[in-house]
Motif scaffolding. Structure first.
Motif: not given
Length: 186
Positions: A46-63
């Motif tokens: 709940g506190r770190n959902w933004f960080k998780a979303a940023v990591i997911a976006v970075l992984l998609v961009n890298a792909a």
């Protein structure tokens, strides 16, 4: 003293060996620990959902970047195969077109009867040529685009030949003076 101590331990042995907490206490403790583990993970998410979303976006961009790089590399390999065919035709037609343009440019501008837009279209690298060249780079294996590029060269040569023919009909002899000589005489 040691004998007293040993006898004391043996006399009170039962008092030293108590059974410990009941199974109910252990069950309650386990439930409490399991509950706090789940709650901690959920609260951390709940506190770190933004960080998780940023990591997911970075992984998609890298792909996506990886896919684009592979696709570009594949296109460049295709161009390496196609370019020798087109390159040979390009050299041949470019030389011929430039020769014809030099002959046409030898005539004074007022005798040509062409405005600046028409003269621009006579040049080899006009908008049509640039469009075909970009399409060839984007689709190197497309036979229709390669054929269109060759046809463009052929049509350009035909047009220049017709213009030269009309200029030579107007003037019985081809110009012996160059454009610079005409300008010097004027």
């Amino acid at each position: 003293m040691p004998e007293n101590f040993e006898s004391f331990i043996q006399q009170h042995r039962d008092a030293f060996e108590e059974p410990g907490p009941s199974p109910k206490v252990w069950d309650a403790l386990e439930r409490e620990l399991e509950g706090s583990r789940k709650g901690r993970i959920v609260s951390m998410m709940g506190r770190n959902w933004f960080k998780a979303a940023v990591i997911a976006v970075l992984l998609v961009n890298a792909a996506v970047l990886f896919y684009i790089a592979k696709h570009k590399q594949h296109q460049q390999q295709d161009l390496a195969v196609v370019i020798p065919e087109i390159q040979e035709a390009k050299v041949y037609y470019t030389n011929r077109i430039n020769e014809k343009l030099e002959l046409i440019n030898a005539y004074p501008a007022n005798e040509l009867g062409l405005d600046s837009a028409a003269r621009q279209e006579l040049q080899l690298r006009n908008d049509t040529y640039k469009t075909l060249e970009n399409e060839l780079k984007n689709n190197p294996g497309n036979q229709r685009i390669r054929g269109a590029m060759i046809r463009y060269y052929q049509l350009k040569l035909e047009l220049l030949d017709k213009i030269l023919e009309e200029l030579q009909d107007k003037h019985a002899t081809p110009p012996t003076h160059t454009k610079k000589q005409y300008e010097a005489e004027i």
